[in-house]
Design an enzyme around this catalytic site. Structure first.
Site, PDB file in Angstrom:
ATOM      1  N   GLU A   1      -6.431   6.507  -1.275  1.00 14.45           N
ATOM      2  CA  GLU A   1      -6.291   5.378  -0.349  1.00 14.45           C
ATOM      3  C   GLU A   1      -6.844   4.115  -0.978  1.00 14.45           C
ATOM      4  O   GLU A   1      -6.298   3.025  -0.822  1.00 14.45           O
ATOM      5  CB  GLU A   1      -7.019   5.658   0.973  1.00 14.45           C
ATOM      6  CG  GLU A   1      -6.347   6.714   1.860  1.00 14.45           C
ATOM      7  CD  GLU A   1      -4.864   6.472   2.047  1.00 14.45           C
ATOM      8  OE1 GLU A   1      -4.469   5.288   2.186  1.00 14.45           O
ATOM      9  OE2 GLU A   1      -4.094   7.435   2.021  1.00 14.45           O
TER      10      GLU A   1
ATOM     11  N   HIS B   1       0.840  -1.204   0.000  1.00 15.68           N
ATOM     12  CA  HIS B   1       0.000   0.000   0.000  1.00 15.68           C
ATOM     13  C   HIS B   1       0.881   1.261   0.000  1.00 15.68           C
ATOM     14  O   HIS B   1       0.717   2.134  -0.856  1.00 15.68           O
ATOM     15  CB  HIS B   1      -0.911  -0.044   1.233  1.00 15.68           C
ATOM     16  CG  HIS B   1      -1.691   1.200   1.498  1.00 15.68           C
ATOM     17  ND1 HIS B   1      -3.071   1.226   1.520  1.00 15.68           N
ATOM     18  CD2 HIS B   1      -1.309   2.477   1.774  1.00 15.68           C
ATOM     19  CE1 HIS B   1      -3.481   2.448   1.787  1.00 15.68           C
ATOM     20  NE2 HIS B   1      -2.424   3.230   1.947  1.00 15.68           N
ATOM     21  N   GLU B   2       1.785   1.318   0.949  1.00 13.43           N
ATOM     22  CA  GLU B   2       2.558   2.552   1.128  1.00 13.43           C
ATOM     23  C   GLU B   2       3.583   2.773   0.025  1.00 13.43           C
ATOM     24  O   GLU B   2       3.758   3.898  -0.429  1.00 13.43           O
ATOM     25  CB  GLU B   2       3.283   2.539   2.480  1.00 13.43           C
ATOM     26  CG  GLU B   2       2.357   2.490   3.688  1.00 13.43           C
ATOM     27  CD  GLU B   2       1.609   3.794   3.929  1.00 13.43           C
ATOM     28  OE1 GLU B   2       1.940   4.813   3.274  1.00 13.43           O
ATOM     29  OE2 GLU B   2       0.700   3.793   4.775  1.00 13.43           O
TER      30      GLU B   2
ATOM     31  N   HIS C   1       0.941   4.045  -3.083  1.00 13.87           N
ATOM     32  CA  HIS C   1       1.089   5.495  -3.188  1.00 13.87           C
ATOM     33  C   HIS C   1       2.235   5.892  -4.115  1.00 13.87           C
ATOM     34  O   HIS C   1       2.278   7.017  -4.594  1.00 13.87           O
ATOM     35  CB  HIS C   1       1.297   6.110  -1.800  1.00 13.87           C
ATOM     36  CG  HIS C   1       0.053   6.058  -0.953  1.00 13.87           C
ATOM     37  ND1 HIS C   1      -1.180   6.445  -1.418  1.00 13.87           N
ATOM     38  CD2 HIS C   1      -0.140   5.651   0.333  1.00 13.87           C
ATOM     39  CE1 HIS C   1      -2.086   6.286  -0.457  1.00 13.87           C
ATOM     40  NE2 HIS C   1      -1.486   5.792   0.616  1.00 13.87           N
TER      41      HIS C   1
HETATM   42 ZN   LIG Z   1      -2.350   5.251   2.382  1.00  4.52          ZN
END
Ligand SMILES: [Zn+2]
Length: 737
Positions: A508, A450-451, A455
């Site tokens: 997100e 995710h990070e 992103h």
């Molecule tokens: Zn995030």
């Protein structure tokens, strides 16, 4: 029985903060640095008792005395002999654990009071018949007389923190109103003084004219022995017809101990930024200077990516009813070197992994830039509560000129998700063991993806002020339409400015989807050490967790306003909707009735269909998300995202009704047991405690092995010195008679 709103339930979740791996991977010097910072944080954290309610320091002292003499098991024998039931004694342990973890008798999240869930007379018998009372009858009886009534009182004004008639606070003396608070703020502004480390005490002089004392937190008192930028401000002022006196020395004995340990920590600092930072903090706490704290914070920001991270001071102003006074907090967190190595390997493989994402290469950045992401494991978080992430400093001027740090606290997040098997809601019985077993590992994989790749991926098509495009208008084709690119970001436009209200949730959602999608890749799972059947279980639990999280997210939806209060939660609900839409029985969400006869629900994920049905559905969705984002197509993006985020009562899921079930089955906020560190010779040991109310109490009983009794004396002395400020007029008169 008390209103359940004002008690902590006997079966409240209690989890231990796990930082063992990160701690053991520290070097001996790093451990010493962490240890002394941790000591400083714990000592300073006691100031929160004095910042919460007039009775909190006495309650803390009473509990500490009880449990220092008899541990929770020994006290149980005595309590049962006094006629308490097991449930009543457990209620007392939960109350005590609650006071310790909130540093006071008001919940740090929500600011409501909590009281012991047992009859007051029974608790009195336990306390007055305890070993502590036999050893020190007068002291224990006095403590009980001072705080017993207030401990149980649910008089309306005492039910929550607030100013004047609205509630109770010790940032202001009891007779202060919002008008006093405003006047004091104007005064502070006029003198260029920060409110962060202050409290306000109001008095009336002989002529009935109000006199205000603005008291700064510091080791030094008004004696201006050491000259500093502050000493000239410690004097009397006439301001708008009122009398103000600026003094200092609030929490002095506690801050002295903070300073002592910051001095010791300085010897083990990893670099000059840390040394200078600590020197400024020492100056700040000694003198009462927020300017020095700002200078310290500047060095702190410059200390990028340290192995041992910390912050300490009067930081968050949520609990001041006026919103400008900071509550003391101190934390120490560590890079988990093992986890960081995995994240690094993920970054090294980024170029290759990004090719797996379901959009054409032209939609990917020309060069991968590692996003600014730090995950740390907390060793100590002293104060009223533990957040799952931090974004500090709060000084606006510093944030604009020097920046800030944005840190995710990995082991705190893990606690939030670590639910005991018997409390796991909405899962099928046969999923619970697997879920419990793999939740932690799958969470690490999802966070990393995710990070870093979530992103970190995707390109925005833009045209700069000179009219130059960052993509080839001729050749780049929109895979959704098969046409050339029709829209892009003009000079000055950003993702946030264009997508405004949905920007963060949409992003997100994109990052979470990338995580779900790439966790199917065997190479990714190997980086995290999983192969074969284990890898398949990690995938299943990661997906199952997302489906469950999508349901739990409904707590953060407000039907009255048709509005989501939390971007991450909205994003998870959207993913649940996408997977439901995939059909073929991949995911089902079914309302049921629990064994207690009340509404319940079950989520199911068919693991045999994750690759055949789930993956293509996610692929289509992710491609659309990215294409709309890359092309800055706000209308298309909104239509897509808001469509999925809409919560209705349409069958078969009936999400609006399910929301009531989610609220009904919601787990109350967990208590978190933290370890202690202890210096043995030149080595620092980590002491851990069991995840229970009794374990939490033990961790506090062993927290101040050298000076527990002295601290209790200090706390009651400081509380007593100011007690008159919160007595009602009638009580005050009784006191004088
Ligand atoms: Zn995030």
């Amino acid at each position: 029985m008390a209103d359940t709103q004002y008690i902590l339930p006997n079966d409240i979740g209690v989890s231990s903060l796990d930082c063992r791996e990160a701690f053991h991977l520290l070097s001996p010097t790093e451990r010493l640095y962490a240890h002394h910072l941790s000591r400083a944080a714990w000592y300073g954290g006691l100031a929160v008792l004095l910042q919460t309610s007039p009775e909190a320091p006495y309650i803390y002292t009473l509990l500490s005395r009880l449990f220092r003499t008899q541990d929770p098991d020994q006290l149980r024998q005595h309590a049962l002999a006094e006629g308490l039931t097991e449930e009543e004694y457990q209620a007392f342990l939960v109350y005590a654990a609650g006071v310790y973890s909130n540093m006071g008798n008001y919940k740090s999240f929500g600011d409501t009071k909590f009281v012991p869930n047992l009859p007051k007379e029974k608790l009195e018998r336990v306390i007055l018949g305890s070993e502590a009372a036999q050893q020190h009858p007068k002291e224990v009886r006095d403590l009980w007389q001072t705080c017993g009534e207030l401990m149980f009182s649910l008089e309306p004004r005492l039910r929550h923190l607030g100013l004047g008639k609205e509630g109770i606070t010790t940032y202001f003396s009891g007779d202060c109103t919002m008008e006093d608070a405003k006047l004091a703020q104007d005064f502070l502004d006029s003198q260029n003084l920060s409110a962060y480390n202050t409290r306000l005490f109001k008095d009336v002089d002989q002529e009935g004219k109000p006199r205000y004392e603005v008291r700064l937190a510091s080791v030094l008192s008004t004696d201006p022995a050491l000259d500093s930028e502050l000493t000239s401000k410690l004097k009397s002022y006439e301001f708008q017809g009122s009398h103000f006196q600026v003094t200092r020395g609030d929490y002095a004995p506690l801050l002295q101990k903070v300073v002592d340990h910051l001095e010791k920590a300085k010897a083990y600092a990893a670099n000059s930024h840390q040394e200078q930072m600590l020197a400024q903090y020492i100056e700040s706490f000694t003198q009462g200077s927020i300017e020095a704290h700002k200078r310290g914070s500047r060095f702190w920001i410059q200390d990028k990516g340290p192995i041992v991270e910390s912050y300490i001071g009067f930081v968050e102003s949520y609990r001041d009813p006026f919103g400008s006074r900071g509550e003391f907090e101190g934390f120490v967190a560590m890079v988990n070197k093992a986890m960081s190595a995995k994240f690094e390997r993920l970054v090294e493989s980024a170029e290759q992994l990004l090719k797996e994402l379901p959009w054409p290469p032209a939609f990917e950045k020309d060069k991968f830039l590692t996003p600014d992401f730090t995950s740390l494991d907390v060793l100590t978080f002293a104060g009223s509560g533990i957040p799952a992430g931090i974004n500090i400093p709060n000084y606006d001027d510093l944030r604009q000129t020097e920046g800030f740090k944005n840190v995710s606290l990995g082991n705190v997040l893990a606690v939030a998700y670590a639910t005991q098997r018997e409390k796991l809601t909405f899962l099928e019985e046969e999923d619970k063991d697997l879920y419990t077993r793999w939740k932690g590992p799958s969470f690490d994989v999802q966070v990393g993806l995710h990070e870093l790749l979530g992103h970190g991926s995707g390109k925005l098509f833009a045209q700069d002020e000179k009219g130059v495009f960052n993509f080839d208008q001729e050749t780049v084709i929109n895979p959704e339409t098969g046409e050339q690119i029709q829209s892009w970001y003009r000079s000055g436009e950003t993702w946030d400015s264009k997508f405004s209200t949905i920007a963060s949730s949409y992003e997100e959602c994109r990052a979470e989807s990338v995580g779900l999608y790439l966790c199917l890749n065997p190479q990714v799972l190997e980086i995290f050490g999983f192969k074969g059947a284990d890898a398949e279980d990690v995938i299943y639990v990661n997906w199952l967790n997302m489906v469950r999280a999508g349901l739990l997210a409904l707590e953060f939806y407000t039907p009255e306003a048709s509005n989501w209060r939390q971007a991450h939660m909205q994003a998870r609900f959207v993913i649940l909707r996408v997977l439901l839409e995939a059909g073929e029985g991949l995911v089902t969400v079914t309302p049921t009735t629990g064994s207690d006869g009340r509404p319940d629900a079950r989520v199911r994920l068919d693991r045999s269909k994750i690759r055949s049905v789930g993956r293509p559905a996610l692929e289509r969705f992710l491609r659309r998300l990215q294409v709309l984002k890359s092309t800055g197509d706000v209308a298309g993006g909104r239509a897509l995202y808001e469509g999925y985020a809409a919560v209705t009562d349409a069958p078969p899921e009936c999400f609006l009704s399910l929301r009531d079930t989610v609220l009904l089955r919601k787990e109350s906020r967990k208590l978190i047991v933290q370890p202690n560190t202890r210096l043995e010779g030149s080595e620092v040991q980590l002491l851990e405690y069991e995840a229970s109310a009794a374990g939490l109490i033990r961790s506090f009983t062993e927290r101040f092995p050298e000076d527990g009794p002295e601290l209790e004396e200090v706390l009651t002395r400081l509380a007593t010195a100011d007690a008159r400020f919160w007595k009602s007029p009638s009580e005050a008169q009784c006191g004088q008679a």
